[in-house]
Each structure stands twice: as C-alpha cells, then as structure tokens.
Scaffold this active site. Structure first.
Site, mmCIF file in Angstrom:
data_model
loop_
_atom_site.group_PDB
_atom_site.id
_atom_site.type_symbol
_atom_site.label_atom_id
_atom_site.label_comp_id
_atom_site.label_asym_id
_atom_site.label_seq_id
_atom_site.Cartn_x
_atom_site.Cartn_y
_atom_site.Cartn_z
ATOM 1 N N ASP A 73 0.820 -1.203 0.000
ATOM 2 C CA ASP A 73 0.000 0.000 0.000
ATOM 3 C C ASP A 73 0.857 1.258 0.000
ATOM 4 O O ASP A 73 1.827 1.382 0.771
ATOM 5 C CB ASP A 73 -0.902 -0.017 1.241
ATOM 6 C CG ASP A 73 -1.717 1.240 1.403
ATOM 7 O OD1 ASP A 73 -2.618 1.467 0.573
ATOM 8 O OD2 ASP A 73 -1.442 2.005 2.349
ATOM 9 N N GLU B 208 1.308 0.169 -4.938
ATOM 10 C CA GLU B 208 0.566 1.391 -5.193
ATOM 11 C C GLU B 208 1.565 2.522 -4.981
ATOM 12 O O GLU B 208 2.180 2.613 -3.913
ATOM 13 C CB GLU B 208 -0.611 1.543 -4.229
ATOM 14 C CG GLU B 208 -1.357 2.859 -4.393
ATOM 15 C CD GLU B 208 -2.303 3.155 -3.247
ATOM 16 O OE1 GLU B 208 -3.257 3.920 -3.459
ATOM 17 O OE2 GLU B 208 -2.086 2.643 -2.126
ATOM 18 N N ASN C 174 -13.561 6.243 -1.528
ATOM 19 C CA ASN C 174 -13.209 7.615 -1.171
ATOM 20 C C ASN C 174 -14.148 8.650 -1.787
ATOM 21 O O ASN C 174 -13.916 9.850 -1.662
ATOM 22 C CB ASN C 174 -11.754 7.905 -1.558
ATOM 23 C CG ASN C 174 -10.785 7.262 -0.583
ATOM 24 O OD1 ASN C 174 -11.085 7.130 0.594
ATOM 25 N ND2 ASN C 174 -9.632 6.844 -1.067
#
Length: 583
Positions: A255, A290, A383
C-alpha cells in the site's frame, strides 16, 4: 529465514520474545498467571521459555504495569487490546500448487468483511467457484491484519501478523488460500508498511517504531532509517515473508509505497523484494505496489507491477464528466488517456498541475503487464462521499465501453468486488474505532469534501454517511441474490464473455508484447496499437456521446466490438473496437 518475532512453539513449550529496547524489565503473563520477568539481552530483546503450548493466551507486562499484546501476535481472539494466542505452525498444503504466470492474471479485489453477508474467510471460500467461472485467476484481498473493533477497511491495522478475529481464525485464512489454489486461483494480500492505525498500537511505548524526522499523512513515519531501524526493518521483511511462506500467498500488494520514508542506502522496498526472491522457487511470486509518484525504477528491478491510477482517471473523467480534484488534470485530455493505455503512465516527468510538481518518469521500456488497469477499486469507490459505484450514475453504454477498454488492454485487469454484476451496493468508508476517536473520524471525513462544489453546503456534508456507524458497513455488503435478477444476470454474462475473449485471444500475445503507440485522431477518438511478434493488437476508442469520423476501416480480425462500432467511415458513440492483425 530465521524467525525472530513472535512466539516460537518448541518441543518443551513456547519461547516468548519481545524487542523492547526502551524497557529494562518486561514481564510475561500466560493464561492470566504471572510467568515472571523475561531475560533481557544487551540488544534490547527480552526472552522467556515457558511450558505453555498452542491455545494459551499471553500478554507482556510493561514496567508501569500496562499489559500489552505481542506486536508479532499470530492471533488476537479478544481484539487488539486483549491477550495474544499461541498458534501452532500451520501445516503444509495438502495439494501441490504451481502458481499462475503473471500474464494470465485477471485480478479481483475483495474486502473479506463485505464480500459476503457473513463477512468471514470461510464464507468467502463458498464464493470462489463464482470467481473461477467468471474468469478470475487471482484475488487480491484487502488488508486482514488485526485492527481495532470488528469492521475496518484494513488500513488501520496494528498487529500485522495476526488475521483479524472478526474474519475468522488463522486456519480459516489458510483454508481460503488453499481453496482458491484448488480452483486455479492465485491469492495476493494487501499489506501496509507505511503506517500503523491510530488505536491499539503499543509498540512505541517500548521500541523506536517511528522517526519524527519524516512526516506522513498519518503522522511520524515508520522508522526505516534512523537509530533502532534494523529491527524495525527486520519486522517488516519478516512479515512479508510470513504471509508468503506460512499462508501460501502468491504475492503482496504494498500500500502507498510513496509514503514509506527511507533514506538509507538499501531502501526497505528493495530489501523486501530481495528477501522474497530468495524463497524457494516453487511458484511465481507477484509483488505489486501502489505508488502515487509513478517510479518505474521499482518495476524494472524489484516489483511485478503497479496500480495504474492514470488510466483509471482518464477513463473515469471521460465516462462521468467529473473534473474536480485530481480529475482536473485528465478532463478533456484524451492524449493522457491514450498515453496511459499505450505506455502505462500518463505523466512521465511532466508537471502535474494538481500536485504542483513533476510526476513520474519515462516508462516505454516496460511491458504493458507492469501496470494494473481498473475502472473501480476500493479507493476510487470508497473515497467518494457516498461510496457510489461508477455504474450508479453514469450512462451504462459509457461504462461498458470503458470497461471493454481496460479488460482487453494488455495491462493486467482488475475488478472490484461486485463490479461483474453491476452490484447496487456502494462501498463506503467505515471503521470501528474507540469512542475517543469517533467524533474526529466522522468530522474529518466530512471535512475532506468541503473543497468540492457539491459539498460546499454544510447540510450536504452532514448527509455523508457516518463512517463509525455499523449501518455504513452493512450497506456496503454485497447482495448475492442480485445475480439471479435482471439486469445483473445479463451484466455478469457480458463479463464472462469478454474475459473469455481476453483469455483466448489477448493472453497468448502478452509475453512478446511491447509498449503501444497511442494517439488522438483528428476527430478526437483514441487509437492505440501494441506490437507482439508478428501480430498487432489495436484499439479504437470513442468515449463520447457523439459519433466521430474515422475514414479507414480497422485492420485485421475483430476481437471485440462494444457499442455501435465502426461503419461507413464513422466510429459510433461509446465505442471500444478491438482488432488483431498480422504485422
């Protein structure tokens, strides 16, 4: 690799160990009884051999009397504030598994707690045949490390070796991985090494976990490059290997690696990758990242692929017309969409206006499979203020054309749970933090949207779902009964068909495929061609509601035509036309 963290089950019981250099004395409690002080060594390690075995519950006792769990606990049956459980080593898998080559991968991101009504590892096992039938060849599980409360996206984890108890026991997670392998599905796990969650992390009380010299969105950075860093680095490396070895995961998704601060000569990302490369080569291992900074160097050397946010943003703005926030740099820029499809990164060293600085670097030398393509994922859905899916508001024809573009693209495609049938369920932001944090989380979540025009009104912001409410979590659970009803059944059949076309026609080309050549035609359509040996894969894409002139008929055999297609010198609205031709 010799394991240093967590309890070691031995013939005579269990060796308990804790790295606590800030403490001179650490006590041990086993099954509620005082087991005495542990032996401290000069390097800050505390150890004690005890006759306790698997199933025993234990806690460490700090000098002030505070009882804390093991930071390398293998299981927390009573949550992150409770005692840790000694877990017997997991047995080897019953059947051989040789893994999946990366070019065969069709990823499917899922969140264990909302993937099924039950929200458990065992329940997820029951849905694996659906994924195999769909054409999915790998699942990517959102973080499962123990987090506070009983619901969380997973990015508030504080005990990175312990699967969250609300999902099941360690044996249940291992059973899920084995069941996936039995169906030919590889399993990747999302792991977080850039921060720890805000509740239940006791490590800083006795060890230098953080480096205040570096700041991240969550506070001080994890200490990978200051005094005391060696054990912190070893903790992260051992955790990565733990998931790959003990549970048999086929890879990891790291992440937000751009938020990992490490100025040391050997970056922790390189150390993790090197350690994984030294594991026995029983199956292909896939490490992906990511990375908001779009650094191709990691993809050339250590990591298989990166989530391609640039491609997502280009497709999203074309389909929805949204142009606020980071979408502003992609709105009306079909050239950036063409580049993201053809080469991977849309920004390769140019200034990105939204962030006010240069972003990325040239990446044409990379294989298209170094990028993971998607139209939805947990971030891009969750989000959003209401967690709405792109299909909940956009023109269905537009969504279908954009989906055909990324699913047949030579980049590795990824679906987000429920996307394949057009689920009606949103995926909202939710967590279950303690009462002292709930107000801050709720208010902070709503304040994030103040800069967007749709939420300038305080009353509108107040309507954003409360992330701490259980109802927000429950609303995000998939409704599997929808598969039997229109239009969901028809949508599912479409996904099965296009993924079969990818498997049969695109995958055989990927090993020899290089970066593509992308352009925006005079009429505004996107045209991309990728070379592969003696073949060429091409895409004509019209992501607009108007047809566009395109005089030349596409060359080669039609692989897939979504939308009205090409006819008499015109490319129809919302069209994705794929062809394969001999070079």
């Amino acid at each position: 690799m010799t394991r240093r963290f967590g309890p070691a089950v031995t013939p005579g019981g269990t060796l308990f160990r804790l790295w606590a250099p800030k403490a001179e004395v650490i006590g041990l409690e086993v099954d509620g009884a005082d087991a005495g002080p542990m032996t401290r060594t000069a390097d800050g390690w505390h150890r004690l051999q005890h006759p306790a075995g698997p199933g025993s519950r234990y806690r460490f006792v700090l000098p002030d009397g505070l009882k804390v769990p093991d930071p390398a606990s293998r299981f927390q049956p009573e949550g992150v504030h409770g005692p840790s459980e000694v877990v017997a080593p997991l047995p080897p898998p019953a059947t051989a598994w040789c893994g999946r080559p990366w070019e065969e991968v069709v990823l499917y991101e899922l969140h264990v707690g909302t993937f099924t009504p039950e929200g458990t590892f065992r329940a997820a096992m029951g849905r694996l045949p659906h994924l195999a039938d769909l054409g999915v060849t790998a699942i990517e599980i959102m973080p499962v490390a123990a987090f506070p409360g009983d619901r969380n996206w997973g990015y508030d984890g504080v005990l990175p070796f312990a699967p969250a108890a609300s999902y099941g026991r360690p044996e249940d997670l291992r059973a899920l991985v084995d069941a996936a392998h039995d169906l030919g599905i590889a399993v990747l796990l999302d792991v977080v090494y850039n921060h720890f969650g805000p509740e239940g992390n006791y490590l800083p009380l006795y060890a230098p976990l953080f480096n205040e010299a570096h700041e991240t969105p969550w506070g001080a950075a994890v200490n990978f490059d200051a005094e005391g860093r060696d054990e912190v680095r070893a903790f992260a490396v051992e955790n990565a290997l733990f998931w790959l070895e003990d549970y048999g995961f086929d890879g990891l998704r790291l992440d937000a690696v751009h938020e990992i601060r490490d100025d040391s000569p050997n970056h922790i990302l390189a150390e993790i990758a090197a350690a994984a490369a030294r594991l026995p080569a029983t199956r292909p291992l896939h490490l992906i990242v990511e990375n908001e900074d779009n650094e191709p160097a990691w993809l050339r050397r250590d990591y298989r692929a990166q989530w391609n946010d640039d491609l997502h943003h280009g497709l999203h703005v074309a389909v929805t017309g949204e142009d606020e926030g980071y979408y502003s740099d992609y709105a009306g820029r079909s050239d950036r969409l063409a580049r993201a499809l053809a080469e991977g990164f849309a920004f390769q060293g140019e200034t990105m206006p939204y962030r006010g600085s240069a972003r990325g670097a040239p990446c044409r030398d990379l294989s298209p499979t170094a990028f993971v393509a998607f139209l939805q994922n947990h971030d891009q859905v969750g989000n959003r203020a209401f967690g709405d899916r792109i299909a909940h508001g956009a023109d269905p024809a537009a969504v279908r054309a954009a989906t055909a573009a990324f699913l047949l693209c030579p980049q590795i495609p990824m679906l987000f749970q429920g996307e394949e049938w057009g689920t009606s369920a949103p995926f909202q932001f939710f967590c279950d933090l303690g009462d002292d944090l709930k107000d801050a989380v709720r208010d902070g979540r709503r304040a994030e949207f103040r800069r967007f025009s749709a939420f300038a009104d305080p009353e509108r912001r107040a309507a954003i779902p409360d992330p701490t409410a259980r109802e927000t979590f429950l609303a995000s659970k998939l409704d599997w009964a929808e598969l039997q009803r229109p239009p969901h059944a028809e949508t599912l059949a479409w996904y099965r068909g296009i993924l079969a076309a990818r498997r049969e026609r695109v995958v055989p080309l990927l090993q020899d495929m290089g970066a593509g050549d992308g352009e925006v035609t005079e009429s505004g359509a996107v045209a991309v061609t990728w070379p592969s040996g003696q073949s060429r894969l091409s895409l004509l894409l019209n992501l607009s509601a108007q047809d566009r002139p395109h005089p030349a008929a596409p060359a080669g055999d039609v692989l897939w035509s979504e939308g009205p297609g090409w006819s008499e010198g015109r490319l129809g609205p919302w069209t994705a036309l794929w062809n394969i031709a001999r070079a």
